[in-house]
Every structure is written in structure tokens, then in C-alpha cells.
Scaffold this motif. Structure first.
Motif, PDB file in Angstrom:
ATOM      1  N   TYR A 218      64.744 -54.173 -18.852  1.00 18.52           N
ATOM      2  CA  TYR A 218      66.097 -54.659 -18.572  1.00 18.52           C
ATOM      3  C   TYR A 218      66.446 -55.835 -19.486  1.00 18.52           C
ATOM      4  CZ  TYR A 218      69.967 -56.699 -15.871  1.00 18.52           C
ATOM      5  OH  TYR A 218      71.172 -57.220 -15.473  1.00 18.52           O
ATOM      6  N   CYS A 219      65.507 -56.754 -19.640  1.00 15.64           N
ATOM      7  CA  CYS A 219      65.729 -57.899 -20.528  1.00 15.64           C
ATOM      8  C   CYS A 219      65.870 -57.438 -21.976  1.00 15.64           C
ATOM      9  CB  CYS A 219      64.573 -58.889 -20.399  1.00 15.64           C
ATOM     10  SG  CYS A 219      64.445 -59.696 -18.782  1.00 15.64           S
ATOM     11  N   SER A 221      66.955 -54.472 -22.982  1.00 14.75           N
ATOM     12  CA  SER A 221      68.216 -53.743 -23.163  1.00 14.75           C
ATOM     13  C   SER A 221      69.399 -54.686 -23.320  1.00 14.75           C
ATOM     14  CB  SER A 221      68.453 -52.800 -21.975  1.00 14.75           C
ATOM     15  OG  SER A 221      68.774 -53.531 -20.801  1.00 14.75           O
ATOM     16  N   ARG A 222      69.283 -55.874 -22.747  1.00 13.27           N
ATOM     17  CA  ARG A 222      70.370 -56.850 -22.842  1.00 13.27           C
ATOM     18  C   ARG A 222      70.173 -57.823 -24.005  1.00 13.27           C
ATOM     19  NH1 ARG A 222      72.534 -59.020 -17.181  1.00 13.27           N
ATOM     20  NH2 ARG A 222      74.007 -59.808 -18.723  1.00 13.27           N
ATOM     21  N   GLY A 261      74.372 -59.913 -14.115  1.00 13.82           N
ATOM     22  CA  GLY A 261      74.588 -58.585 -14.688  1.00 13.82           C
ATOM     23  C   GLY A 261      76.054 -58.199 -14.595  1.00 13.82           C
ATOM     24  N   SER A 262      76.462 -57.346 -15.499  1.00 12.86           N
ATOM     25  CA  SER A 262      77.835 -56.849 -15.458  1.00 12.86           C
ATOM     26  C   SER A 262      77.906 -55.650 -14.540  1.00 12.86           C
ATOM     27  CB  SER A 262      78.284 -56.461 -16.873  1.00 12.86           C
ATOM     28  OG  SER A 262      77.428 -55.472 -17.420  1.00 12.86           O
ATOM     29  N   LEU A 265      76.045 -52.713 -15.864  1.00  8.60           N
ATOM     30  CA  LEU A 265      74.651 -52.860 -16.239  1.00  8.60           C
ATOM     31  C   LEU A 265      73.942 -53.864 -15.331  1.00  8.60           C
ATOM     32  CD1 LEU A 265      72.632 -51.745 -18.336  1.00  8.60           C
ATOM     33  CD2 LEU A 265      73.100 -53.750 -19.735  1.00  8.60           C
TER      34      LEU A 265
END
Length: 340
Positions: A218-219, A221-222, A261-262, A265
């Protein structure tokens, strides 16, 4: 605490003259007095916070091409739920089955066997626990010494619980039977699998490892900077350890709400089905350490340090396979200087 006892009874497990497990049973339920209520509240609290539990489910005939290992317990439990079998004879039968299973697995566990059906916050449970009986000395009001027997519930080793509500409402679940696995090998876990006729379901350690991988991805991907990654991991670690301390499980959706998070996402959406995480699972403290620390051992060397130190005080050179540490901890430095 909203804990309501439906039925509760005590039996005894001991070894006979030949060293074989023997069940000594009683035919009368315990009254729901203050002592019993207090005992059950403490057992429930301790069991909820107990780590290293196994999870399982009743296997139907034909599941995975196999038949249930031992259908006796499930059949008796079904009869109990449907009112075809009274609680006392059910518990007597269970005590006998447990003695037989202990003998098959060559285990010498003995003590006071508690069997109870109770409700807690809308869930119906059946719990069995083998409690160790200890002897101690107390002082009376007249300052006389007296020997007393007491139950050492803080060290209960053999304990299991069936969530009857989850079994009824979510038959596809693979986690409504929980049991202690013990500290040595798999002997206790194997005993409960045999006794209950279940298959192992969710693996908490694998779930926690999957969570660590999901957080890392997750980290990534962002495209977070190292400081942002460390902050996210600290938040995940804080949430998970607080849940564990409270005797609660990790809730993936609840954890996601703790993280930035948005709408397209957030962490919960990111996890999806790819990481095969359950909606909730127990925290495994040893695995969760990997969120904030690098830990490794081998060849007589053990290292553990905060991940945030990598690149600042600690540098790794993959070409030479070496770690360089700047600023050795004072207590370690003193030892090194004495043996320099």
C-alpha cells in the motif's frame, strides 16, 4: 460486562492406577452464584486475550474429499442445541470423550473440567476448560493457618470454545471453533482437532504476515517517502497492539479508517481479495514487530533495530553484505570495550 451463564458444571479428570486418564463426573449443575459469575467473567476475559489460539470448523461429509474425523461431538452438540439432549449428560459424555482423546494422544493433562454454555453480547458460546487445582495456605480471622484448595485459572492450558451463533448464522465460516494449541509442538491442537472432529481454518500468523505485506504494498503504491511509510507503519502497529491489549481482534475496515487515504484508494479497498485477509483476525505480536523493526538471527548473531534508523545511523551494503552502525548503544559499547 454482559455475560449471562445458561448452564455450567464441573467434572474432574485424573489418572487412574494404571496412569490412564479417568473422568469423574457429577450429575448436578452449579448454581449461578457470585463466585461462579466471577469465575466465568475472568475465564472469558483471559481466553479472549489468550494468544496462540487455533481456529477450526466442523467438516461436512464430502468436504475436501474426506469425512469428519470424529462426528460424535458435533452430533451431541446438535442434539443439545435442538433440545434433544440435556446439558448434564452432554457434559458427562464430553468429559468421557476428552479422557479417551487424552489417552490416544498420550497426554497426561488432569484437573477440574469446567463445561459451560453462556451468552456474551448477543453471541451464544459453549466453552470447556481444564483448570489446575492448587493448594495454598491462608490466615483466618483468629490468625490460624489453614490449607485451602483454589483453581489457578491464570495458567489454564487446555481450553476451547465454540461460537454457536456464528456456526448457526455463518456456516461457511472457518473460525467458529477456537482452541489452545499449547507451547510444545502441536499436541494440544491435534487433540482438539480429533476431539471435535474439525479441520483447521484460519491461521492467525499467516493473516498477520499478509497484513504486513499489504501495508508494505500500500505504501509502495502511493509512492510514499520513507518518513511517510514509517508513520503509516507506526499507526498500523499502534492500532493492532491496542486491539491485542484490549483482547479484541484486528478489524481491517476499522484499521483502514485509521489511515490516510483517498476515496478511491483507501486501505480497505486496496486490500480487496488479493491478500486473502479475513475481515477480522487476532493480532500476533511477534509478527507485528515487523512493522516497525528489522529483526533477524542466525550463526550466533541476533539483530533488532527500528526501521527508521536504516539509512541514517545504520547502513547496509548489499555488495559486501555488511551493516555499518553509527552510534553503538552505550551498554553494548561498554561490553565491547571490556573485551577489546
Amino acid at each position: 460486562m454482559s455475560l449471562d451463564i445458561d448452564k455450567i458444571i464441573l467434572h474432574s479428570l485424573r489418572q487412574d492406577a494404571e496412569g490412564k486418564p479417568q473422568a469423574d463426573t457429577r450429575n448436578q449443575l452449579l448454581a449461578h452464584d457470585e463466585a461462579v459469575q466471577g469465575l466465568m467473567a475472568e475465564i472469558h476475559r483471559l481466553y479472549n486475550g489468550k494468544g496462540g489460539k487455533g481456529f477450526g470448523y466442523f467438516a461436512e461429509a464430502g468436504d475436501e474429499g474426506e469425512s469428519p474425523l470424529n462426528p460424535r461431538f458435533r452430533e451431541a452438540l446438535n442434539a443439545l442445541r435442538q433440545g434433544e439432549l440435556e446439558f448434564v449428560p452432554f457434559s458427562v459424555e464430553l468429559a468421557g470423550q476428552l479422557a479417551e482423546t487424552l489417552q490416544r494422544h498420550e497426554l497426561d493433562e488432569q484437573g477440574v473440567l469446567l463445561v459451560t454454555r453462556y451468552r456474551y453480547i448477543g453471541a451464544d458460546y459453549l466453552l470447556l476448560a481444564l483448570l489446575d487445582s492448587k493448594e495454598s495456605v491462608t490466615v483466618s480471622d483468629t490468625l490460624e493457618l489453614r490449607h485451602i484448595q483454589y483453581l489457578d485459572i491464570g495458567k489454564m492450558n487446555l481450553v476451547a470454545r465454540v461460537d454457536l451463533t456464528e456456526w448457526q448464522t455463518q456456516p461457511e465460516s472457518r473460525r467458529y471453533v477456537t482452541f489452545s494449541k499449547g507451547r510444545v509442538g502441536r499436541k494440544l491442537g491435534d487433540l482438539f482437532i480429533d476431539l471435535f472432529g474439525i479441520r483447521e481454518g484460519m491461521d492467525p500468523k499467516l493473516q498477520n504476515k499478509g497484513l504486513l505485506l499489504a501495508v508494505e504494498d500500500y505504501c509502495e503504491s502511493r509512492e510514499m517517502e520513507p518518513e511517510q511509510r514509517n508513520e503509516i507503519k507506526k499507526q498500523v502497529f499502534k492500532y493492532c497492539t491496542e486491539q491485542a491489549s484490549a483482547g479484541e481482534e484486528i478489524e481491517v475496515k476499522e484499521l483502514s479508517a485509521e489511515l490516510p487515504g483517498s476515496s478511491d484508494l483507501d486501505f480497505y479497498s486496496f486490500v480487496g481479495d488479493e491478500y486473502q485477509l479475513e475481515e477480522r483476525f487476532p493480532a500476533d505480536r511477534s509478527t507485528l514487530r515487523g512493522l516497525t523493526k528489522f529483526v533477524g538471527s542466525g550463526g550466533g548473531l541476533t539483530l533488532s533495530f527500528d526501521q527508521k534508523l536504516l539509512g541514517s545511523r545504520i547502513h547496509y551494503d548489499p555488495d559486501t553484505d555488511t551493516l555499518t552502525i553509527k552510534g553503538v548503544p552505550p551498554n553494548l559499547k561498554d561490553q565491547l570495550l571490556r573485551h577489546h
